[in-house]
Design a protein around this motif. Sequence first.
Motif, PDB file in Angstrom:
ATOM      1  N   ARG A  91      66.009   5.164 -26.545  1.00 23.51           N
ATOM      2  CA  ARG A  91      65.102   4.907 -25.887  1.00 23.51           C
ATOM      3  C   ARG A  91      64.174   5.665 -25.299  1.00 23.51           C
ATOM      4  O   ARG A  91      64.220   5.919 -24.249  1.00 23.51           O
ATOM      5  CB  ARG A  91      65.940   3.738 -24.864  1.00 23.51           C
ATOM      6  CG  ARG A  91      66.559   2.672 -25.186  1.00 23.51           C
ATOM      7  CD  ARG A  91      67.179   1.968 -23.940  1.00 23.51           C
ATOM      8  NE  ARG A  91      66.923   0.672 -24.169  1.00 23.51           N
ATOM      9  CZ  ARG A  91      67.323  -0.442 -23.254  1.00 23.51           C
ATOM     10  NH1 ARG A  91      68.133  -0.111 -22.510  1.00 23.51           N
ATOM     11  NH2 ARG A  91      66.902  -1.693 -23.566  1.00 23.51           N
ATOM     12  N   PRO A  92      63.348   6.335 -26.025  1.00 28.66           N
ATOM     13  CA  PRO A  92      62.350   7.381 -25.619  1.00 28.66           C
ATOM     14  C   PRO A  92      61.284   6.927 -24.734  1.00 28.66           C
ATOM     15  O   PRO A  92      60.851   7.694 -23.771  1.00 28.66           O
ATOM     16  CB  PRO A  92      61.837   7.949 -26.751  1.00 28.66           C
ATOM     17  CG  PRO A  92      61.806   6.920 -27.785  1.00 28.66           C
ATOM     18  CD  PRO A  92      63.218   6.096 -27.572  1.00 28.66           C
ATOM     19  N   TRP A  93      60.969   5.651 -24.858  1.00 27.74           N
ATOM     20  CA  TRP A  93      60.010   4.990 -23.814  1.00 27.74           C
ATOM     21  C   TRP A  93      60.775   4.353 -22.610  1.00 27.74           C
ATOM     22  O   TRP A  93      61.729   4.430 -22.490  1.00 27.74           O
ATOM     23  CB  TRP A  93      59.078   4.112 -24.513  1.00 27.74           C
ATOM     24  CG  TRP A  93      58.426   4.825 -25.743  1.00 27.74           C
ATOM     25  CD1 TRP A  93      57.529   6.038 -25.617  1.00 27.74           C
ATOM     26  CD2 TRP A  93      58.775   4.715 -27.153  1.00 27.74           C
ATOM     27  NE1 TRP A  93      57.254   6.328 -26.776  1.00 27.74           N
ATOM     28  CE2 TRP A  93      57.944   5.606 -27.787  1.00 27.74           C
ATOM     29  CE3 TRP A  93      59.711   3.858 -27.888  1.00 27.74           C
ATOM     30  CZ2 TRP A  93      58.097   5.773 -29.334  1.00 27.74           C
ATOM     31  CZ3 TRP A  93      59.851   4.214 -29.282  1.00 27.74           C
ATOM     32  CH2 TRP A  93      58.898   5.022 -29.911  1.00 27.74           C
ATOM     33  N   GLN A  94      59.906   3.658 -21.860  1.00 22.92           N
ATOM     34  CA  GLN A  94      60.256   2.676 -20.761  1.00 22.92           C
ATOM     35  C   GLN A  94      61.404   1.988 -21.049  1.00 22.92           C
ATOM     36  O   GLN A  94      61.803   1.586 -22.251  1.00 22.92           O
ATOM     37  CB  GLN A  94      59.277   2.000 -20.207  1.00 22.92           C
ATOM     38  CG  GLN A  94      58.444   1.262 -20.984  1.00 22.92           C
ATOM     39  CD  GLN A  94      57.489   0.649 -20.079  1.00 22.92           C
ATOM     40  OE1 GLN A  94      57.643   0.357 -19.136  1.00 22.92           O
ATOM     41  NE2 GLN A  94      56.224   0.609 -20.788  1.00 22.92           N
ATOM     42  N   SER A  95      62.484   1.465 -20.181  1.00 26.67           N
ATOM     43  CA  SER A  95      63.537   0.792 -20.640  1.00 26.67           C
ATOM     44  C   SER A  95      63.270  -0.702 -20.998  1.00 26.67           C
ATOM     45  O   SER A  95      64.226  -1.231 -21.325  1.00 26.67           O
ATOM     46  CB  SER A  95      64.432   0.771 -19.344  1.00 26.67           C
ATOM     47  OG  SER A  95      63.900  -0.022 -18.333  1.00 26.67           O
ATOM     48  N   ALA A 146      53.487   4.656 -45.429  1.00 24.69           N
ATOM     49  CA  ALA A 146      53.756   3.804 -44.334  1.00 24.69           C
ATOM     50  C   ALA A 146      54.101   4.844 -43.222  1.00 24.69           C
ATOM     51  O   ALA A 146      53.814   4.381 -42.078  1.00 24.69           O
ATOM     52  CB  ALA A 146      54.963   3.143 -44.496  1.00 24.69           C
ATOM     53  N   TYR A 147      54.698   6.011 -43.103  1.00 26.54           N
ATOM     54  CA  TYR A 147      54.921   6.734 -42.147  1.00 26.54           C
ATOM     55  C   TYR A 147      54.228   8.100 -42.104  1.00 26.54           C
ATOM     56  O   TYR A 147      54.888   9.072 -41.471  1.00 26.54           O
ATOM     57  CB  TYR A 147      56.772   7.225 -42.148  1.00 26.54           C
ATOM     58  CG  TYR A 147      57.231   5.733 -41.925  1.00 26.54           C
ATOM     59  CD1 TYR A 147      57.206   5.198 -40.811  1.00 26.54           C
ATOM     60  CD2 TYR A 147      58.031   5.040 -43.133  1.00 26.54           C
ATOM     61  CE1 TYR A 147      57.955   3.994 -40.605  1.00 26.54           C
ATOM     62  CE2 TYR A 147      58.505   3.943 -42.780  1.00 26.54           C
ATOM     63  CZ  TYR A 147      58.779   3.626 -41.745  1.00 26.54           C
ATOM     64  OH  TYR A 147      59.496   2.297 -41.419  1.00 26.54           O
ATOM     65  N   ASN A 148      53.319   8.463 -42.964  1.00 27.18           N
ATOM     66  CA  ASN A 148      52.441   9.609 -42.950  1.00 27.18           C
ATOM     67  C   ASN A 148      52.005  10.089 -41.790  1.00 27.18           C
ATOM     68  O   ASN A 148      51.715   9.304 -40.808  1.00 27.18           O
ATOM     69  CB  ASN A 148      51.417   9.506 -44.046  1.00 27.18           C
ATOM     70  CG  ASN A 148      51.757  10.085 -45.119  1.00 27.18           C
ATOM     71  OD1 ASN A 148      52.741  10.893 -45.482  1.00 27.18           O
ATOM     72  ND2 ASN A 148      50.652  10.012 -46.161  1.00 27.18           N
ATOM     73  N   PRO A 149      51.469  11.331 -41.714  1.00 30.20           N
ATOM     74  CA  PRO A 149      51.994  12.416 -42.551  1.00 30.20           C
ATOM     75  C   PRO A 149      53.183  12.845 -42.036  1.00 30.20           C
ATOM     76  O   PRO A 149      53.757  13.280 -40.985  1.00 30.20           O
ATOM     77  CB  PRO A 149      50.783  13.409 -42.018  1.00 30.20           C
ATOM     78  CG  PRO A 149      50.615  13.264 -40.699  1.00 30.20           C
ATOM     79  CD  PRO A 149      50.695  11.590 -40.544  1.00 30.20           C
ATOM     80  N   GLY A 150      54.070  13.319 -43.270  1.00 30.18           N
ATOM     81  CA  GLY A 150      55.264  13.931 -43.228  1.00 30.18           C
ATOM     82  C   GLY A 150      56.291  13.326 -42.387  1.00 30.18           C
ATOM     83  O   GLY A 150      57.005  13.717 -41.745  1.00 30.18           O
ATOM     84  N   CYS A 151      56.207  11.783 -42.507  1.00 30.32           N
ATOM     85  CA  CYS A 151      57.346  10.937 -41.823  1.00 30.32           C
ATOM     86  C   CYS A 151      57.132  11.060 -40.294  1.00 30.32           C
ATOM     87  O   CYS A 151      57.968  10.651 -39.466  1.00 30.32           O
ATOM     88  CB  CYS A 151      58.675  11.229 -42.241  1.00 30.32           C
ATOM     89  SG  CYS A 151      59.065  10.905 -44.057  1.00 30.32           S
ATOM     90  N   ARG A 152      56.210  11.606 -39.868  1.00 29.83           N
ATOM     91  CA  ARG A 152      55.802  11.723 -38.333  1.00 29.83           C
ATOM     92  C   ARG A 152      55.831  10.323 -37.576  1.00 29.83           C
ATOM     93  O   ARG A 152      56.360  10.233 -36.461  1.00 29.83           O
ATOM     94  CB  ARG A 152      54.245  12.112 -38.098  1.00 29.83           C
ATOM     95  CG  ARG A 152      54.309  12.762 -36.692  1.00 29.83           C
ATOM     96  CD  ARG A 152      53.043  13.650 -36.501  1.00 29.83           C
ATOM     97  NE  ARG A 152      52.079  13.193 -35.859  1.00 29.83           N
ATOM     98  CZ  ARG A 152      50.762  13.302 -35.700  1.00 29.83           C
ATOM     99  NH1 ARG A 152      50.632  14.248 -36.538  1.00 29.83           N
ATOM    100  NH2 ARG A 152      50.174  12.534 -35.108  1.00 29.83           N
ATOM    101  N   ALA A 153      55.570   9.118 -38.246  1.00 30.46           N
ATOM    102  CA  ALA A 153      55.401   7.818 -37.638  1.00 30.46           C
ATOM    103  C   ALA A 153      56.885   7.209 -37.610  1.00 30.46           C
ATOM    104  O   ALA A 153      57.065   6.203 -36.786  1.00 30.46           O
ATOM    105  CB  ALA A 153      54.750   6.810 -38.430  1.00 30.46           C
ATOM    106  N   ALA A 154      57.870   7.894 -38.309  1.00 27.39           N
ATOM    107  CA  ALA A 154      59.233   7.483 -38.181  1.00 27.39           C
ATOM    108  C   ALA A 154      59.919   8.162 -37.116  1.00 27.39           C
ATOM    109  O   ALA A 154      61.067   7.662 -36.913  1.00 27.39           O
ATOM    110  CB  ALA A 154      60.012   7.755 -39.387  1.00 27.39           C
ATOM    111  N   ARG A 155      59.378   8.969 -36.358  1.00 28.22           N
ATOM    112  CA  ARG A 155      60.220   9.504 -35.183  1.00 28.22           C
ATOM    113  C   ARG A 155      59.560   9.186 -33.990  1.00 28.22           C
ATOM    114  O   ARG A 155      58.426   8.690 -33.980  1.00 28.22           O
ATOM    115  CB  ARG A 155      59.792  11.405 -35.507  1.00 28.22           C
ATOM    116  CG  ARG A 155      60.290  11.867 -36.605  1.00 28.22           C
ATOM    117  CD  ARG A 155      60.025  13.299 -36.754  1.00 28.22           C
ATOM    118  NE  ARG A 155      59.197  13.477 -37.848  1.00 28.22           N
ATOM    119  CZ  ARG A 155      58.599  14.515 -38.370  1.00 28.22           C
ATOM    120  NH1 ARG A 155      58.325  15.779 -37.434  1.00 28.22           N
ATOM    121  NH2 ARG A 155      57.789  14.563 -39.468  1.00 28.22           N
ATOM    122  N   PRO A 156      60.098   9.668 -32.749  1.00 24.77           N
ATOM    123  CA  PRO A 156      59.569   8.968 -31.615  1.00 24.77           C
ATOM    124  C   PRO A 156      58.363   9.708 -31.134  1.00 24.77           C
ATOM    125  O   PRO A 156      58.078  10.778 -31.609  1.00 24.77           O
ATOM    126  CB  PRO A 156      61.038   9.473 -30.596  1.00 24.77           C
ATOM    127  CG  PRO A 156      61.829  10.389 -31.350  1.00 24.77           C
ATOM    128  CD  PRO A 156      61.422  10.383 -32.749  1.00 24.77           C
TER     129      PRO A 156
END
Length: 156
Positions: A91-95, A146-156
């Motif tokens: 839950r890295p963003w608001q609850s 879909a998550y480029n560059p380097g899978c960055r969009a798949a991380r928080p």
Amino acid sequence: MRDLASAVKRAAFAAAFGVVSGLLAFGQPAYAANPLELNFGLFGPNYEGRVAPCESAMGTITTQFWEKESTFWNSSLKITGYSEIHEIAFRPWQSDNIPRRYCAGNVMLSDGKMRNLYYSIIEDGGFSGFGQGVEWCVSGLDRNWAYNPGCRAARP
């Protein structure tokens, strides 16, 4: 000739002004919602933060990776092993957002290469909102970007 051109311009301007004025004159005022239009009777998922641990998604990722590679990319790559699986964030963003557990690790592929894996487990994110959903990315094999560059969009 000039008089005719200026008369046409004035007539076009007057017509456009008349259309805009007519649309504004017949517009309806906005009213607040009445009690029957309020959200008192709606129900839906109650996000409680019950998200499975990182290790629970391994089977889903293995199956989906094999299906994607064989069906869309005509590749025989398969995931043969996992290592260093750990949680990145919960839950890295608001609850009030949908609860997600972000994880990372390494995967060994059938070609003998070790690659980074990033994925998230989503509460009520499965098909039609039932069960846990998993979104994942293997770096270097995100062929549709879909998550480029380097899978960055798949991380928080």
